[in-house]
Design a protein around this motif. Sequence first.
Motif, PDB file in Angstrom:
ATOM      1  N   LEU A  39       0.844  -1.197   0.000  1.00 32.17           N
ATOM      2  CA  LEU A  39       0.000   0.000   0.000  1.00 32.17           C
ATOM      3  C   LEU A  39       0.877   1.244   0.000  1.00 32.17           C
ATOM      4  O   LEU A  39       1.652   1.458   0.930  1.00 32.17           O
ATOM      5  N   ILE A  54      -6.228   5.762  -3.929  1.00 29.75           N
ATOM      6  CA  ILE A  54      -5.435   4.708  -3.289  1.00 29.75           C
ATOM      7  C   ILE A  54      -4.516   4.085  -4.327  1.00 29.75           C
ATOM      8  O   ILE A  54      -4.970   3.704  -5.416  1.00 29.75           O
ATOM      9  N   SER A  90      -6.021  -7.827  -0.950  1.00 27.15           N
ATOM     10  CA  SER A  90      -7.474  -7.723  -1.045  1.00 27.15           C
ATOM     11  C   SER A  90      -7.946  -6.475  -0.310  1.00 27.15           C
ATOM     12  O   SER A  90      -7.366  -6.083   0.707  1.00 27.15           O
ATOM     13  N   LEU A  91      -8.997  -5.878  -0.847  1.00 32.67           N
ATOM     14  CA  LEU A  91      -9.614  -4.710  -0.232  1.00 32.67           C
ATOM     15  C   LEU A  91     -11.051  -5.059   0.125  1.00 32.67           C
ATOM     16  O   LEU A  91     -11.776  -5.644  -0.682  1.00 32.67           O
ATOM     17  N   TYR A  92     -11.448  -4.694   1.363  1.00 30.49           N
ATOM     18  CA  TYR A  92     -12.807  -4.923   1.841  1.00 30.49           C
ATOM     19  C   TYR A  92     -13.436  -3.607   2.273  1.00 30.49           C
ATOM     20  O   TYR A  92     -12.758  -2.729   2.821  1.00 30.49           O
ATOM     21  N   GLN A  93     -14.738  -3.482   2.042  1.00 30.74           N
ATOM     22  CA  GLN A  93     -15.533  -2.407   2.628  1.00 30.74           C
ATOM     23  C   GLN A  93     -16.159  -2.934   3.916  1.00 30.74           C
ATOM     24  O   GLN A  93     -16.790  -3.995   3.912  1.00 30.74           O
ATOM     25  N   LEU A 147     -12.351   0.986   5.383  1.00 26.11           N
ATOM     26  CA  LEU A 147     -11.735   0.125   4.389  1.00 26.11           C
ATOM     27  C   LEU A 147     -10.698  -0.737   5.080  1.00 26.11           C
ATOM     28  O   LEU A 147      -9.915  -0.243   5.902  1.00 26.11           O
ATOM     29  N   PHE A 150      -7.559  -3.374   4.266  1.00 30.31           N
ATOM     30  CA  PHE A 150      -6.619  -3.891   3.282  1.00 30.31           C
ATOM     31  C   PHE A 150      -5.905  -5.112   3.862  1.00 30.31           C
ATOM     32  O   PHE A 150      -5.317  -5.026   4.940  1.00 30.31           O
TER      33      PHE A 150
END
Length: 231
Positions: A40, A117, A161-164, A226, A228
């Motif tokens: 990131l 991002i 992986s990205l999560y909300q 968010l 990560f």
Amino acid sequence: MITVRKAQDRGQANFGWLDSHHTFSFGSYYDPRHMGFSALRVINDDVVKPGAGFDTHGHKDMEIISYVLEGSIEHKDSEGNIQTLPAGEFQLMSAGRGIYHSEYNASARHDLRFLQIWIQPNVFGNKPGYQQKDFGKQNGLTPIATPNGEKGTLQIKQDASLYQLILQPGQQIDFEVTNGRNIYLHQVSGKLTVGNTELEAGDGAKVEQQTKVSMANDKQEPVTALLFDLP
């Protein structure tokens, strides 16, 4: 171990048409203690004045995610994509071997606010790509971007992986961390309790050397963040 980066400690750049807060070093803001985290590299919280925006500029070998919080983005790129990105939607632009694009506030009256991002890829020189999707506002963790693009997620060129995360008052959730992985949380709105730590809007947190991340909404307002999952 949880290390918090408070919103007020971020870097800032204000050009009149753009007011941007930088979680990590970016542009004229440089802090060797905050150069990114794992893959990131950038989280910029951008507010763009009506009708203003970023003129055509180039990127190479970077995975660039935009998440619109207020307003909408008018996007145009050298691959022929001309799109409007409204509030709530996610965009993933894989710069690959090189892409040029512009981003403008689509409104002549209202501010645009979005998160920009950047994630460093693990493959280089590929053909550029563009993806965009609205994942809704479901409670809990919603996968947004994954390495394989599984279950309708955006496919990112990195083992990340990205999560909300959305939690209503009184809700809590645990995220199991695979051995050796790194977690980064960016607080979008509300107040989130992570272990014994409270995150407010704009705060970030590095989570290292833990097997589980426990997150709870102990307040009276919904929470959005968010998460990560990084190598």
